[in-house]
Motif scaffolding. Structure first.
Motif, PDB file in Angstrom:
ATOM      1  N   GLU A  94       0.824  -1.202   0.000  1.00  0.00           N
ATOM      2  CA  GLU A  94       0.000   0.000   0.000  1.00  0.00           C
ATOM      3  C   GLU A  94       0.861   1.256   0.000  1.00  0.00           C
ATOM      4  O   GLU A  94       0.550   2.234  -0.683  1.00  0.00           O
ATOM      5  N   SER A  95       1.958   1.242   0.737  1.00  0.00           N
ATOM      6  CA  SER A  95       2.860   2.400   0.773  1.00  0.00           C
ATOM      7  C   SER A  95       3.467   2.656  -0.594  1.00  0.00           C
ATOM      8  O   SER A  95       3.538   3.800  -1.057  1.00  0.00           O
ATOM      9  N   PHE A  96       3.902   1.603  -1.267  1.00  0.00           N
ATOM     10  CA  PHE A  96       4.477   1.768  -2.600  1.00  0.00           C
ATOM     11  C   PHE A  96       3.420   2.192  -3.611  1.00  0.00           C
ATOM     12  O   PHE A  96       3.706   2.976  -4.521  1.00  0.00           O
ATOM     13  N   ASP A  97       2.199   1.705  -3.473  1.00  0.00           N
ATOM     14  CA  ASP A  97       1.118   2.133  -4.356  1.00  0.00           C
ATOM     15  C   ASP A  97       0.850   3.631  -4.189  1.00  0.00           C
ATOM     16  O   ASP A  97       0.657   4.351  -5.168  1.00  0.00           O
ATOM     17  N   ARG A  98       0.848   4.103  -2.927  1.00  0.00           N
ATOM     18  CA  ARG A  98       0.635   5.536  -2.681  1.00  0.00           C
ATOM     19  C   ARG A  98       1.786   6.359  -3.256  1.00  0.00           C
ATOM     20  O   ARG A  98       1.575   7.418  -3.852  1.00  0.00           O
ATOM     21  N   LEU A  99       2.993   5.873  -3.099  1.00  0.00           N
ATOM     22  CA  LEU A  99       4.151   6.578  -3.643  1.00  0.00           C
ATOM     23  C   LEU A  99       4.072   6.635  -5.161  1.00  0.00           C
ATOM     24  O   LEU A  99       4.321   7.683  -5.770  1.00  0.00           O
ATOM     25  N   ASP A 100       3.709   5.538  -5.789  1.00  0.00           N
ATOM     26  CA  ASP A 100       3.579   5.506  -7.241  1.00  0.00           C
ATOM     27  C   ASP A 100       2.511   6.486  -7.715  1.00  0.00           C
ATOM     28  O   ASP A 100       2.710   7.220  -8.684  1.00  0.00           O
TER      29      ASP A 100
END
Length: 113
Positions: A94-100
């Protein structure tokens, strides 16, 4: 609260950086203690103590080969660590999805300017 004995808890055993180094070296196959000690820049007795702890918690196995004892990784002992760490996979995804999403928004803004 008393600490769990290192020899009965995988998490305590792998908390020691040298033991993690030993496990990493054993990923490539069995090795004698002398080779591990040399690669780690440690004494043979010091390396043996770490190997004993790793063996007692089920992360390392050993066998006789002629005059020497070979140590190998027993990754089954890492199952509890893998299961515990896997619980954080959703958080990181989820953190990487938000960053992307944030990076994509920045790119769109730059293209509009």
């Amino acid at each position: 609260m008393a600490r769990t004995a290192t020899t009965s808890d995988v998490f305590n055993a792998i908390a020691e950086p040298r033991r993690r180094d030993i496990l990493a070296l054993l990923r490539s196959g069995e090795r004698p203690v002398t080779e591990l000690a040399e690669e780690l820049g440690m004494t043979q007795p010091g390396t043996s103590k770490h190997l004993r702890v790793l063996r007692e918690v089920g992360l390392v196995r050993d066998r006789r080969a002629g005059k020497q004892r070979l140590y190998g990784l027993d990754a089954r002992g890492l199952k509890t660590v893998h299961e515990w760490a896997g619980g954080f996979e959703r958080f990181w995804s989820e953190s990487f999805d938000r960053l992307d999403s944030y990076v994509q928004d920045l790119k769109r803004i730059q293209m509009e300017e």
